[in-house]
Motif scaffolding. Structure first.
Motif, mmCIF file in Angstrom:
data_model
loop_
_atom_site.group_PDB
_atom_site.id
_atom_site.type_symbol
_atom_site.label_atom_id
_atom_site.label_comp_id
_atom_site.label_asym_id
_atom_site.label_seq_id
_atom_site.Cartn_x
_atom_site.Cartn_y
_atom_site.Cartn_z
ATOM 1 N N ARG A 1 2.281 -4.650 9.751
ATOM 2 C CA ARG A 1 2.518 -5.550 8.635
ATOM 3 C C ARG A 1 3.313 -4.793 7.569
ATOM 4 O O ARG A 1 3.219 -3.578 7.453
ATOM 5 N N HIS B 1 4.226 -4.903 3.338
ATOM 6 C CA HIS B 1 3.918 -5.501 2.045
ATOM 7 C C HIS B 1 5.152 -6.198 1.473
ATOM 8 O O HIS B 1 6.290 -5.921 1.875
ATOM 9 N N ARG B 2 4.905 -7.052 0.500
ATOM 10 C CA ARG B 2 6.023 -7.728 -0.153
ATOM 11 C C ARG B 2 6.953 -6.740 -0.835
ATOM 12 O O ARG B 2 8.134 -7.018 -1.052
ATOM 13 N N SER B 3 6.412 -5.579 -1.177
ATOM 14 C CA SER B 3 7.213 -4.527 -1.811
ATOM 15 C C SER B 3 8.158 -3.848 -0.823
ATOM 16 O O SER B 3 9.059 -3.117 -1.216
ATOM 17 N N SER C 1 6.919 -1.847 1.648
ATOM 18 C CA SER C 1 6.248 -0.679 2.210
ATOM 19 C C SER C 1 5.532 -1.049 3.513
ATOM 20 O O SER C 1 4.936 -2.120 3.622
ATOM 21 N N THR D 1 2.684 -0.885 6.249
ATOM 22 C CA THR D 1 1.253 -0.592 6.292
ATOM 23 C C THR D 1 0.885 -0.046 7.670
ATOM 24 O O THR D 1 1.712 -0.003 8.574
#
Length: 306
Positions: free
Chosen positions: A218, A220-222, A224, A226
């Motif tokens: 997955r 992140h919206r940023s 980055s 995971t």
């Protein structure tokens, strides 16, 4: 032990977990995927374990049925989802979490009728190209690299959605371009040597997400990366976003598997070889995935010489 859901007043056993625990191990994973998909339709980011199945009602099941049919899922898949939801509802009733009227209404939802043998489609080369272009539209490079690798792996190795999200980094050998599917259907392992274009996309993505055990994680919206693996519902969401960006007709994750099989057959690959690459036990199953056009069939018959 069945998962428990904690409420403000008491602890309630999750009927979804109880129903899944009663299934044979060989079918449990696929049914969990279907419940994950259903939960995500009803509530964003919901899963089979987190969703409150005791609150399931006729309108929810009907919504799931309509959504899956609209998204082009195979008749057999939609009906399997309905059977799973009815099984969970029966379990909720048995646990005293659902009344008889709610159960009866859920069981009244009719299955989808149609010819399951002709369900689904293979994407054209132009559609695949548009999807690949769509991966470049995301602002984060990590998403671009991951989504391109996902798309090419599905089209270029013919993986099922559950097989793709279960892949680990150790399952791909960059040097030999060898992809090992350890958790295939029926727990059968198979090996696929991918084409250079697929291998390059995987190598680029692996370099970007170094340090994680799961192959497809997955993000992140940023932007980055995971360490959490994708779910089948998450994968469906990614492909749906690409489809909308590319502005092509809706398709399911399994349609990319049909695309893989159809392209191999179009290129003259032996049907039994294709069967092995797809991980099918029966060659007749592989034949059902053949989506070669009528033009191809006409050309083959008209070119016959005696």
């Amino acid at each position: 032990m069945p998962q428990q859901r904690r409420t403000s007043s008491h602890t309630t056993i999750n009927p979804g977990s109880v129903w899944l625990d009663g299934l044979a191990p060989t079918g449990r994973r696929s049914m969990r995927s279907l419940l994950n998909l259903s939960a995500a339709i009803l509530r964003h980011n919901a899963t089979a374990d987190s969703h409150d199945w005791s609150a399931l009602r006729y309108v929810h099941v009907a919504t799931i049925r309509a959504t899956l049919a609209e998204q082009g899922y195979a008749v057999a898949t939609v009906n399997m989802v309905l059977a799973a939801l009815k099984g969970v509802a029966q379990t909720a009733f048995n646990l005293g979490q659902m009344d008889a009227d709610a159960l009866a209404r859920i069981k009244a939802v009719k299955g989808v009728r149609g010819d399951s043998e002709v369900a689904g489609r293979a994407l054209s080369r132009e559609e695949v190209r548009l999807l690949l272009d769509a991966t470049k539209a995301h602002p984060h490079k990590s998403r671009q690299k991951r989504d391109r690798a996902i798309l090419l792996t599905l089209c270029g190795a013919g993986l099922r959605a559950g097989e793709l999200v279960a892949l680990e980094t150790r399952d791909y050998d960059v040097a030999t371009r060898t992809l090992t599917i350890r958790q295939g259907k029926g727990r059968k392992k198979r090996v696929v040597v991918v084409s250079p274009v697929v291998g390059k996309a995987l190598a680029v993505w692996i370099k970007a997400r170094a340090g994680n055990d799961c192959l497809f994680c997955r993000i992140h919206r940023s932007g980055s990366v995971t360490g959490q693996p994708l779910t089948t519902a998450g994968l469906a969401g990614i492909l749906r976003q690409l489809q909308e960006t590319a502005q092509i007709s809706p398709f399911t994750p399994h349609d990319l598997r049909r695309t893989f099989i159809t392209r191999l057959l179009e290129q003259g690959a032996d049907l039994n070889i294709v069967r092995q690459l797809a991980g099918h036990s029966d060659i007749s199953t592989t034949a059902l995935y053949d989506r070669r056009s009528a033009t191809t069939l006409i050309h083959a018959s008209s070119a016959l010489r005696f």
